[in-house]
Motif scaffolding. Structure first.
Motif, PDB file in Angstrom:
ATOM      1  N   ASN A 135       0.928  -1.303   0.000  1.00  0.00           N
ATOM      2  CA  ASN A 135      -0.055   0.124   0.138  1.00  0.00           C
ATOM      3  C   ASN A 135       0.760   1.285  -0.087  1.00  0.00           C
ATOM      4  N   LYS A 136       1.954   1.137   0.496  1.00  0.00           N
ATOM      5  CA  LYS A 136       2.644   2.380   0.674  1.00  0.00           C
ATOM      6  C   LYS A 136       4.197   2.423  -0.205  1.00  0.00           C
ATOM      7  N   GLY A 137       4.770   1.172  -0.270  1.00  0.00           N
ATOM      8  CA  GLY A 137       5.688   1.102  -0.900  1.00  0.00           C
ATOM      9  C   GLY A 137       5.688   0.725  -2.310  1.00  0.00           C
ATOM     10  N   ASP A 138       6.415  -0.072  -2.986  1.00  0.00           N
ATOM     11  CA  ASP A 138       6.531  -0.407  -4.542  1.00  0.00           C
ATOM     12  C   ASP A 138       5.569  -1.419  -4.771  1.00  0.00           C
ATOM     13  N   GLY A 139       5.121  -2.122  -3.698  1.00  0.00           N
ATOM     14  CA  GLY A 139       4.580  -3.583  -3.889  1.00  0.00           C
ATOM     15  C   GLY A 139       3.364  -3.464  -5.208  1.00  0.00           C
ATOM     16  N   LEU A 140       2.511  -2.674  -4.600  1.00  0.00           N
ATOM     17  CA  LEU A 140       1.270  -2.624  -5.774  1.00  0.00           C
ATOM     18  C   LEU A 140       1.604  -2.344  -7.184  1.00  0.00           C
ATOM     19  N   PHE A 155      -5.792  -6.557  -6.420  1.00  0.00           N
ATOM     20  CA  PHE A 155      -5.755  -5.940  -5.142  1.00  0.00           C
ATOM     21  C   PHE A 155      -5.545  -6.710  -3.839  1.00  0.00           C
ATOM     22  N   LEU A 156      -4.885  -6.241  -2.886  1.00  0.00           N
ATOM     23  CA  LEU A 156      -4.913  -6.974  -1.631  1.00  0.00           C
ATOM     24  C   LEU A 156      -6.117  -7.146  -1.133  1.00  0.00           C
ATOM     25  N   ALA A 157      -6.673  -8.416  -0.744  1.00  0.00           N
ATOM     26  CA  ALA A 157      -7.795  -8.548  -0.388  1.00  0.00           C
ATOM     27  C   ALA A 157      -8.022  -9.763   0.788  1.00  0.00           C
ATOM     28  N   GLY A 158      -7.209  -9.511   1.847  1.00  0.00           N
ATOM     29  CA  GLY A 158      -7.434 -10.189   2.953  1.00  0.00           C
ATOM     30  C   GLY A 158      -5.970 -10.947   3.428  1.00  0.00           C
ATOM     31  N   ASN A 159      -5.936 -11.544   4.639  1.00  0.00           N
ATOM     32  CA  ASN A 159      -4.666 -12.111   5.119  1.00  0.00           C
ATOM     33  C   ASN A 159      -5.032 -13.058   6.196  1.00  0.00           C
ATOM     34  N   ASN A 280      -9.834  -6.444   3.203  1.00  0.00           N
ATOM     35  CA  ASN A 280      -8.682  -6.924   3.440  1.00  0.00           C
ATOM     36  C   ASN A 280      -8.384  -6.872   5.078  1.00  0.00           C
ATOM     37  N   GLN A 281      -9.039  -5.783   5.795  1.00  0.00           N
ATOM     38  CA  GLN A 281      -8.977  -5.646   7.159  1.00  0.00           C
ATOM     39  C   GLN A 281     -10.016  -6.631   7.763  1.00  0.00           C
ATOM     40  N   ASP A 282     -11.049  -6.789   7.090  1.00  0.00           N
ATOM     41  CA  ASP A 282     -11.917  -7.667   7.677  1.00  0.00           C
ATOM     42  C   ASP A 282     -11.551  -9.033   7.974  1.00  0.00           C
ATOM     43  N   MET A 283     -10.902  -9.591   7.068  1.00  0.00           N
ATOM     44  CA  MET A 283     -10.350 -10.948   6.954  1.00  0.00           C
ATOM     45  C   MET A 283      -9.260 -11.009   8.051  1.00  0.00           C
TER      46      MET A 283
END
Length: 363
Positions: A135-140, A155-159, A280-283
């Motif tokens: 989200n803040k670095g180069d990843g996306l 998209f990031l969608a859970g962890n 993402n946060q919910d999971m």
């Protein structure tokens, strides 16, 4: 005469202005009255219907999008096998069979080896670090570059947070006990074990219990207590190993067909983006809350926890470095991703030694 002419011209001008205003108002009213375009998307997933955490999170995502868009975008969720098999989600979204999918990126290493970086790296980034890097670095930006040739937007969608080391039908006391094992483990962790003498296979989660129970495999990772309990894996194997060296965190992804995404109005794109961010946060919250409770139940049912010996973990760590170096060398993009991840990990490690690590040690 001049006054009459001026009056006439003024009246005509006012009439023209009024007519134009009426036309503009009518056009505005007509536009406001026109129904907003509606969209119906199919979402394919790699998970069984309503499977805890993985499956239920996307059901909630679908409900959230429907509510936030007031029905302008409806997403129908298909579990694994309902529309396409569990491991064909990427193809289905890429070719437009479905507009959106939910899965884990390391399943697509046959399409692009680069995808493996975006689920988890052995001995790599933690959950907090992975989220921040994307989200803040180069990843996306790097992830989007990797998927662009396939017409797919990630998209990031859970962890699931840190996973367990897996279920084994025999104890692991040395590296020799790894050799000859047939184990279900996808991604980079599977490649590490192959190099250490095991034979790895890639099975969807729904097949793990039967494979363990029938001795088709000797061991398997899956997720962690929440999901492992749901599949009843404690009834198919005796020993439950930790730590989850192979997946110190496990990112799940939403992938959207790029053409379908481009057809959405900007406001719907913004809604979908924020709904996925919430998912993402919910999971993650779901797993932190339920893993603790599930672990207690597994232990009370007779599950025997075992820690991998230090010598085995050290061998896994060394081989992981070799595997990742080889993967990075496959392409310029792979090398840039691996360099970025390592740099980010170095920058965050010092802070975490002073914060989370200290907290856990003292608790």
């Amino acid at each position: 005469m001049k006054r009459r002419q001026l009056f006439g011209l003024t009246a005509a001008l006012l009439a023209a202005i009024g007519l134009a205003g009426c036309k503009e108002e009518a056009a505005s009213s007509s536009a406001a009255a026109a129904p907003a375009e509606k969209f119906e998307w199919k979402m394919v997933t790699s998970w069984p219907k309503n499977y805890p955490g993985l499956g239920t999170s996307v059901e909630r995502l679908s409900e959230r999008v429907n509510a936030m868009t007031d029905g302008r975008l409806k997403i129908k969720v298909y579990s694994a096998g309902e529309l396409v098999p569990a491991l064909e989600v990427f193809d289905a979204v890429s070719n437009g069979t479905a507009e959106i999918g939910h899965s884990a990126s390391y399943y697509w290493k046959g399409k692009t080896s680069t995808s493996q970086f975006f689920t988890s790296v052995p001995f790599g980034l933690s959950t907090l670090e992975m989220n921040a890097w994307v989200n803040k670095g180069d990843g996306l930006k790097l992830w989007e570059e990797a998927y662009a040739p396939f017409g797919v937007k990630p998209f990031l969608a859970g962890n699931t947070a840190m996973q367990m080391g897996g279920w084994f039908n025999k104890e692991i006391n040395s590296l020799d006990d790894i050799k000859g094992l047939k184990i279900r483990m996808p991604g980079l962790g599977g490649e590490v074990l192959n190099r250490l003498g095991a034979t790895t296979v890639n099975l969807p989660g729904s097949e793990v219990f039967t494979a363990l129970q029938t001795n088709a495999i000797d061991a398997s990772d899956w997720v962690n207590p929440y999901n492992d309990l749901a599949f009843g894996l404690h009834k198919a194997a005796k020993y439950y190993y930790y730590p989850g060296w192979q997946e110190p965190q496990a990112t799940l992804e939403i992938i959207i067909n790029q053409k379908a995404w481009d057809k959405l109005p900007k406001d719907l794109q913004a809604i979908v983006t924020e709904a996925i961010r919430a998912a993402n946060q919910d999971m993650l919250d779901d797993y932190v809350w339920n893993n603790a409770r599930a672990l207690e139940e597994l232990i009370s049912s007779g599950t025997q926890l075992r820690r991998f010996p230090d010598s085995v973990l050290e061998a896994m760590k060394q081989e992981s470095a070799n595997v990742l170096a080889a993967l990075a060398a496959e392409s310029d993009l792979n090398q840039r991703i691996w360099d970025s991840m390592q740099d980010f990990q170095k920058k965050t490690t010092k802070m975490h030694e002073l914060s989370e690590k200290e907290l856990y040690n003292w608790r």
